[in-house]
Design a protein around this motif. Sequence first.
Motif: not given
Length: 338
Positions: A220-223, A227-229, A240-249
């Motif tokens: 759902q969040v990937s919509q 995301l990258e690990p 388990s941590r991921y961040r939005y690609v191109g972001s520090d969030v």
Amino acid sequence: MIRQEVNDQLSRPLQDLRISIMDRCNFRCSYCMPAEIFGPDHVFMSEEELLSFDEIIRSAEQFAALGVKKIRLTGGEPLLRKDVPELVASLRTIEGIEDVALTTNAVLLTKQAKSLYDAGLERVNVSLDALDPEVFQTMSGRKTKPDAVLHGIDAATDAGLGVKVNMVVKKGVNDGEVIPMARYCKQKGITLRFIEFMDVGQTNGWEFSQVVSKKELYEQVSQIALLEPVERDYFGEVASRYRYVGSDVEVGFISSVTETFCGSCTRARLSADGKLFTCLFSESGFDLRALLREGVTDSQIRDWIRAVWEKREDRYSELRTEETAKNRNKIEMSYIGG
């Protein structure tokens, strides 16, 4: 030197201590304090039953000597306890303690965020399960609107506190809020952690069918964005941590139902009345308050804590079944803290 000598004797790491300082809350959420159990006539602990701040500080010193580096104050709602900033300031002076945080529903942060920051608090973990007012009220069990929590989050960030938002996701109740919550936190630059609905305590009516898995949440969040690990910060990290690609969030997933992590647990919990628990799903605790009030030495307290921790064999999440979840007489989360 005492810290190193004692820590060398531990066969498994003990790094994280959750201390519940209040057994009551200004919400009675369906997750851990359902209104039908914790109604207006429910009797909470008296002040004499609660650990005093001096007892909490002394306990924390002994845990630090055994290797604890991180302390989180929890509840109930910890900010209902008077003078919490004073407690935070004292905990920050303990040798070996590197991080002091607090879990809250954020309603009282509008008045207390600045004093908590000035006392040395690192961050707050805010419980927020929905942005939609009706869904929020269903999950919280109160008529309070989510704006009260959102104002608290703003107060925390304005004061300089780090903020992480915890969202418990319950299928058929607030799972429609996953994307709105993710968008809100991404826009605010706040870490959002999704928590699988767990069978904490005996009163939240848990069933496997109500669990929204990490896999479903991730999809759902990937919509929103790819995301990258993110690599784990330390051994025993539960999210388990991921961040939005191109972001520090970042986005985190705590999946104690579908992807258990009992084997790497480094966390102990101390209830508001001084019971030590080695697992969130424990049936009973060990009475540290009795020792504190019997006048034993610090060394004896450390020996006692070490003995309790070394004997722990907790694997509840790994062994959980629908039947064991119903039959096990687990403590309530409002009592032990998160």
